[in-house]
Every structure is written in structure tokens, then in C-alpha cells.
Write a protein that holds these residues in place. Structure first.
Motif, PDB file in Angstrom:
ATOM      1  N   PRO A 197       0.866  -1.357   0.041  1.00  0.00           N
ATOM      2  CA  PRO A 197       0.084  -0.089  -0.037  1.00  0.00           C
ATOM      3  C   PRO A 197       1.081   1.316  -0.074  1.00  0.00           C
ATOM      4  CG  PRO A 197      -0.585  -1.663   1.550  1.00  0.00           C
ATOM      5  CD  PRO A 197       0.577  -2.134   1.066  1.00  0.00           C
ATOM      6  N   ASP A 198       0.282   2.369  -0.694  1.00  0.00           N
ATOM      7  CA  ASP A 198       0.949   3.573  -0.392  1.00  0.00           C
ATOM      8  C   ASP A 198       0.910   4.143   0.674  1.00  0.00           C
ATOM      9  OD1 ASP A 198      -1.680   3.926  -0.974  1.00  0.00           O
ATOM     10  OD2 ASP A 198      -1.493   5.350  -2.610  1.00  0.00           O
ATOM     11  N   LEU A 249      -2.460   4.069   4.329  1.00  0.00           N
ATOM     12  CA  LEU A 249      -3.711   3.567   4.906  1.00  0.00           C
ATOM     13  C   LEU A 249      -4.800   4.515   4.872  1.00  0.00           C
ATOM     14  CD1 LEU A 249      -2.410   0.947   7.157  1.00  0.00           C
ATOM     15  CD2 LEU A 249      -2.883   0.437   4.849  1.00  0.00           C
ATOM     16  N   ALA A 308      -5.570   7.159  -0.252  1.00  0.00           N
ATOM     17  CA  ALA A 308      -5.248   5.873  -0.867  1.00  0.00           C
ATOM     18  C   ALA A 308      -6.316   5.406  -1.784  1.00  0.00           C
ATOM     19  CB  ALA A 308      -4.767   4.678   0.210  1.00  0.00           C
ATOM     20  N   GLN A 362      -5.310   2.350  -3.876  1.00  0.00           N
ATOM     21  CA  GLN A 362      -4.744   0.985  -4.125  1.00  0.00           C
ATOM     22  C   GLN A 362      -5.594   0.043  -3.289  1.00  0.00           C
ATOM     23  OE1 GLN A 362      -0.474   1.937  -3.405  1.00  0.00           O
ATOM     24  NE2 GLN A 362      -0.352  -0.176  -4.354  1.00  0.00           N
ATOM     25  N   ALA A 378      -4.826  -2.848  -2.065  1.00  0.00           N
ATOM     26  CA  ALA A 378      -3.936  -3.447  -0.952  1.00  0.00           C
ATOM     27  C   ALA A 378      -4.165  -2.450   0.243  1.00  0.00           C
ATOM     28  CB  ALA A 378      -2.332  -3.547  -1.423  1.00  0.00           C
ATOM     29  N   SER A 379      -4.265  -1.130   0.022  1.00  0.00           N
ATOM     30  CA  SER A 379      -4.729  -0.343   1.190  1.00  0.00           C
ATOM     31  C   SER A 379      -6.112  -0.902   1.684  1.00  0.00           C
ATOM     32  CB  SER A 379      -4.520   1.274   0.648  1.00  0.00           C
ATOM     33  OG  SER A 379      -5.125   1.856   1.449  1.00  0.00           O
ATOM     34  N   ARG A 380      -6.855  -0.900   0.851  1.00  0.00           N
ATOM     35  CA  ARG A 380      -8.199  -1.056   1.578  1.00  0.00           C
ATOM     36  C   ARG A 380      -8.115  -2.455   2.409  1.00  0.00           C
ATOM     37  NH1 ARG A 380     -13.958  -0.905  -1.728  1.00  0.00           N
ATOM     38  NH2 ARG A 380     -15.402  -1.513  -0.162  1.00  0.00           N
ATOM     39  N   ARG A 414      -6.616  -1.517   5.730  1.00  0.00           N
ATOM     40  CA  ARG A 414      -7.215  -0.594   6.438  1.00  0.00           C
ATOM     41  C   ARG A 414      -8.518  -1.051   6.962  1.00  0.00           C
ATOM     42  NH1 ARG A 414      -7.787   2.459   1.451  1.00  0.00           N
ATOM     43  NH2 ARG A 414     -10.051   2.678   0.863  1.00  0.00           N
TER      44      ARG A 414
END
Length: 581
Positions: A72-73, A75, A80, A82, A84-86, A89
Motif C-alpha cells: 500500500p502507498d 492507509l 489511498a 490501491q 492493497a490499502s483497503r 485498512r
């Protein structure tokens, strides 16, 4: 036979999900299990949404390792983009309401407001949230209505370069008559109001962020939240560690003590580490390698339908400024020729093994998904005729067209390390070459492609010709359509890079249709409005849908309790998971 078995599962799930979006029927929870039949044949089993015996505190404990091939870039849900962040988070931060697998709003930090309950006014201008009692942040501070008010103030603060202020800019005030009541007043009817402060966003902690700008906040990597887990360690390029939130409001949850999100370089690393048991779960299996997961003993593949669409995004500008036209895509004939040069059949049949179908709309699932649309027919001769008409000709016989001394050479970018996408690019490369277009592949890390304005992200800065990506609408499509396609959401110098209309598309009819869709509670009128939006996007030729994407995630047989939810990421109910210790 294994491919056929999974195909049947995917089709069953997709049909169920489409039914649930229109008539409220539930989505089947289906898990495909490999390697269980004694005679070496295929084994496809349908499992209940959770474990047969509901998990209890006796099942609690242990550590689970999850493989992600994107880091993730950040959270922060308002910064964000992406997936991957979600994924991470959503285990830490929560919204006021949430979405269940059947596409219904359900309580999270607040009761679901409604006209019937008297918490939405008859004119729709006032929404009252009754907050859950006894909720605290992971540091023990109480969650109150001030946090709701602060979240709105932070989003509207010009110092914070948020993804979008759509909807939040329609709020006139948020009153907090007591700690458990937040009264939100709008300047005009905003039909998607329940999606604010929630899906896919969340409530922010006022006590942690008060007086800080988003760009400098430690919260972006180590947020305080109200969810079942809290981030305790982030080792860049290696892992993100979450431990159980000791102040989580739900008794005996979460059941697993620690989640380790291991950052992997690519799908091949995921295959190797699932095989050795170094990871217990692997996110987002590339269809091109699904056979390798199928062959693993004790590994289950969860197939979840989603609204995600794999598409090509075309940049209408030479850079970030919409007034600087792209040398080729400023011509609608070139955009149309590109769409006509694409044959999706080899992509779907050869690369996806028939596990998907062609997409014809940016909205792939749900009540707003338009029916009866179609893509331009595969027509290389027609594509070449359009290019000739616009003056793009091959004068030197090298197979690449030129005009005014410039060759028709286009660059395509997608997140690096994803096999199906890389192979898809090669298929497109050959198809475009057949009509005289040179396609140069330049894949980059996801953080580079989706980076912020300050980080010189390629999409934000307009540093690309074609992007291949996946994006999908949430339960209410307004935020998705607004953020991606509205004219006022073009990231550029004048707005400090706010918004995600990286196509640089400007279309008054489209903007008006989005406004119409959010200004009525009539569901049929909203459907009609969003159909107009989709038709305008497709007619502009800046968004070329390729295929529908189901979510494929691998779980070790030692993991129990997971279930599919088309409107959430696979970790949506991780507090109920268990792992054999």
C-alpha cells in the motif's frame, strides 16, 4: 476438467450476485477445493459462508500470514486508491455503515438511517446518525460524534489533497447534540448520502489528527482505529503487522491474535510460499497461474464475483493539463480505431481459460449496471480505414503509421509483475501492430502508477498514453463515476492534483447525468442517469472495457471462517477467521 469446474463455480456465483443486486436474493458462498478426490479427479465443493460450526473463543489465537504482491502507498482512506490499502485498512478503520454480501447497508459504527426510522428527513436534506455505544479507538479514547464532524472538516480542508470531495461538498453542517448523535445537513438532495463516511471510506480519529495535515500525519501508516485490528509495525518492502485490538467492542473478537501481511514481489513468489506454507492466504490469484494453486494439497480457492472491470484508459492530454491535447488521442478516429483493433477472444479463452467474459461497461455489478450494451466489433479493416481518414499512413513501409513527422507509437503501463496483464499487453501489441500502431510496454510498480500528485504518480501527472487497470463501482456507483469521470475531477496544477479523472475527459452531458443520478431518490431515474453516464464514457472512447474480473483468493485448509462478499475485500470478516495452531 479442473478449469471447467472452476468456470462453473464462477458462472454460478456471477449469476447469484447479479440476482442479489436486482431482487435481493443472497449470493452463494462458494469455495473451490483442490486435490481432495481420492481418485485424482476434480473436486469442487460448495461451502457455507462461514465454518460449519461457528468459531468460538476456544478457537482463538495464533498468527496468520497473508501474501500481497502490492505494498500500500498509505492507509488513509481519503488518500489511498490501491486495493492493497483497503484490504488492510478495513481491518483497522470503520465507517458508519457497511455492506453485507447481499448488497444491503448494515450498521457498523452507527445505525443505518432511514426515512421510516425518522433519521432521514422527508426531503432527504437531513441525515441523523445514531452512533453505537461503548466504542473506543484502539488507544482507548472514546469514539464520539465529534469524530464524524472532524472527518468532514478534514476532507473539506484545502490543506488536505484528498482523492475527492464529492458529496462532502454538499454538506452544510454537522451538528453534534450529544456524543452519540451526528446530524448531517445537506444543501441539496444527495441520494448516495449513506456511502459517505463509509464505503470505501471511514471515520477518522479527531484526537489523533486534530491540527495535522494529511500529508505529514503518522496516521497514514500507523492509524488508530475502531476495528478488530491495529497496525503495530510496518517494515517497508517486507511486511505490515496487525495485532488484535484489545479495545475492540465485540466480545471474543478477533479470534486470530496477529495478522502478518507479507509483501511479495509477484505471483510466482505467492505460488512458492503457499506451496511451502510460508503464507496461509494469497490475495488476488492471477488467472494465468490458477492451475498451480489447484494442484496444491490443502489449498482452497475462494471465487467472489465483483464489480471490477479490467480496462484500458486513454489519456486525452499530452500531460496533466487538459488544454494540452494528446498527439494521437485528441483525434476520436484514433480512439475508435484502437477499440476496433481489439479482439478479446484470445485474451479470455487463452489467457483467462474462459474464466471470464467480455465487459461492456465500467459498472460491472449491482443495481446500476446497465444492460444491453455492446463493444465495437473487432474490425481491423475498419480501424485502418479510420486511421487513413485521419492522415495516419505508413509512408516508409516499416509497418508503423506516421503523420506530420510523428510515428503512431503508444506506451502502455500497468502494475509490474502480473502475468496475465503482461501477456495481455503482448496480445494487444500484436493486434495494434496489425493496423499500424506500435505499442511499447512500460510496466511500473503500482505505487509509481497510482502515486499521488506530490509523488509524481504517472496517472495523476498524465505521464502515460494507455493504462491497463482494474476498477469497480461500490454499492452506490456515484463516488466511482464522479471521481473517475467528472470534468472537475481532472488532476492538474490548478487543483493540486485532486481527483482521478486521469483520462482528462471533459463532457457536460456526462456531468449533468451524474448530477441527475445523485439528485433523486427514484431508483429507476438513477439507473437511467447512470446509463447515460456509461454511454457517454464509452462513446468518448477513453475507457475501453476488456473483461469482467472475479476475485480469486487462496486459503490454506488450516484457515476457517472466511466468506465471499462482492462489495468488500476478502478480509471483510477477518475477525471471524480462525487458523489451526
Amino acid at each position: 476438467m479442473k478449469r471447467l469446474a472452476i468456470l462453473l463455480v464462477v458462472l454460478t456465483l456471477t449469476a447469484a450476485a447479479c440476482a442479489s443486486s436486482s431482487d435481493g436474493e443472497g449470493t452463494n458462498a462458494t469455495t473451490t477445493t483442490a486435490g481432495e478426490s481420492g481418485g485424482g479427479g476434480d473436486s469442487t465443493t460448495t461451502a457455507p459462508p462461514t465454518t460449519t460450526t461457528p468459531p468460538t473463543a476456544e478457537d482463538a489465537g495464533g498468527t496468520l500470514t497473508i501474501g500481497l504482491f502490492q505494498e500500500p502507498d498509505n492507509l488513509n482512506p481519503f488518500l489511498a486508491v490501491q486495493t492493497a490499502s483497503r484490504i488492510i485498512r478495513d481491518l483497522v478503520l470503520e465507517g458508519l455503515v457497511d455492506a453485507d454480501p447481499d448488497g444491503n447497508y448494515v450498521p457498523e459504527l452507527a445505525e443505518v438511517p432511514s426515512v421510516e426510522a425518522g433519521t432521514i428527513s422527508q426531503d432527504g436534506l437531513t441525515v441523523t446518525y445514531k452512533l453505537a455505544e461503548g466504542v473506543t479507538w484502539s488507544d482507548g479514547e472514546p469514539f464520539t460524534s465529534r469524530d464524524v464532524q472532524f472527518t468532514w472538516e478534514s476532507v473539506m480542508d484545502d490543506a488536505n489533497a484528498v482523492n475527492s470531495r464529492n458529496g462532502y461538498d454538499k454538506i452544510v453542517s454537522i451538528e453534534t447534540p450529544d456524543d452519540l448523535t451526528a446530524v448531517v445537513t445537506y444543501s441539496e438532495l444527495f441520494a448516495p448520502a449513506l456511502s459517505l463516511f463509509s464505503i470505501p471510506e471511514a471515520i477518522l480519529p479527531a484526537h489523533e489528527l486534530e491540527g495535522e495535515s494529511f500529508s505529514e500525519a503518522a496516521f497514514n501508516r500507523l492509524p488508530e482505529g475502531t476495528g478488530p485490528y491495529m497496525v503495530t509495525e510496518w517494515n517497508s518492502g517486507q511486511s505490515i503487522i496487525l495485532d488484535a485490538n484489545p479495545n475492540y467492542r465485540v466480545p471474543d473478537r478477533p479470534l486470530i491474535d496477529r495478522l502478518i501481511f507479507k509483501i511479495l514481489p509477484d505471483q510466482n513468489a505467492g505460488i512458492a510460499q503457499m506451496r511451502t506454507g510460508d503464507i496461509d492466504v494469497f490475495w488476488n490469484i492471477d488467472t494465468g497461474v490458477i492451475d498451480q494453486f489447484q494442484s496444491m494439497e490443502g489449498v482452497n480457492i475462494q471465487v467472489t464475483p465483483s464489480s471490477n472491470i479490467e480496462y484500458l484508459g486513454l489519456n486525452l492530454s499530452a500531460d496533466s493539463e487538459p488544454g494540452n491535447p494528446h498527439f494521437a488521442f485528441s483525434d476520436p478516429n484514433v480512439r475508435a480505431a484502437l477499440a476496433m483493433a481489439i479482439d478479446r477472444t484470445p485474451i479470455i479463452e487463452n489467457l483467462l481459460f474462459g474464466l471470464s467474459e467480455a465487459a461492456d461497461s465500467p459498472i460491472g455489478l449491482g443495481w446500476a449496471a446497465p444492460q444491453g450494451l455492446s463493444n465495437p466489433a473487432y474490425d481491423p479493416a475498419g480501424a485502418m480505414a479510420l486511421l487513413e481518414e485521419s492522415g495516419w499512413v505508413d509512408t516508409n513501409g516499416d509497418g508503423i503509421r506516421e503523420k506530420d513527422g510523428k510515428t503512431l507509437t503508444l506506451e502502455i503501463s500497468t502494475p509490474a509483475g502480473q502475468q496475465v496483464r503482461e501477456l495481455t499487453e503482448q496480445v494487444l501489441q500484436e493486434q495494434f501492430k496489425a493496423v499500424g500502431i506500435e505499442l511499447v510496454i512500460n510496466n511500473v510498480p503500482a505505487a509509481t502508477l497510482f502515486g499521488s500528485w506530490e509523488e509524481n504518480g504517472k496517472l495523476k501527472r498524465g505521464d502515460f498514453d494507455i493504462a491497463m487497470d482494474t476498477w469497480g463501482a461500490d454499492l452506490d456507483p456515484d463516488a466511482f463515476l464522479s471521481t473517475l469521470f467528472r470534468s472537475d475531477q481532472i488532476p492538474q496544477e490548478s487543483n493540486a492534483g485532486e481527483g482521478w479523472n486521469f483520462f482528462r475527459l471533459q463532457n457536460d452531458t456526462l456531468d449533468a447525468a451524474i448530477d441527475a443520478g445523485r439528485s433523486t431518490l427514484d431508483i429507476n431515474a438513477r439507473k437511467d442517469a447512470y446509463r447515460t453516464v456509461v454511454e457517454e464514457v464509452l462513446a468518448a472512447g477513453v475507457y475501453i472495457p476488456l473483461y469482467k474480473r472475479s476475485k480469486l483468493d487462496a486459503f490454506s485448509a488450516t484457515v476457517s471462517g472466511y466468506a465471499p462478499n462482492p462489495w468488500q475485500e476478502f478480509t471483510w470478516n477477518a475477525e471471524d477467521w480462525t487458523v489451526d495452531k
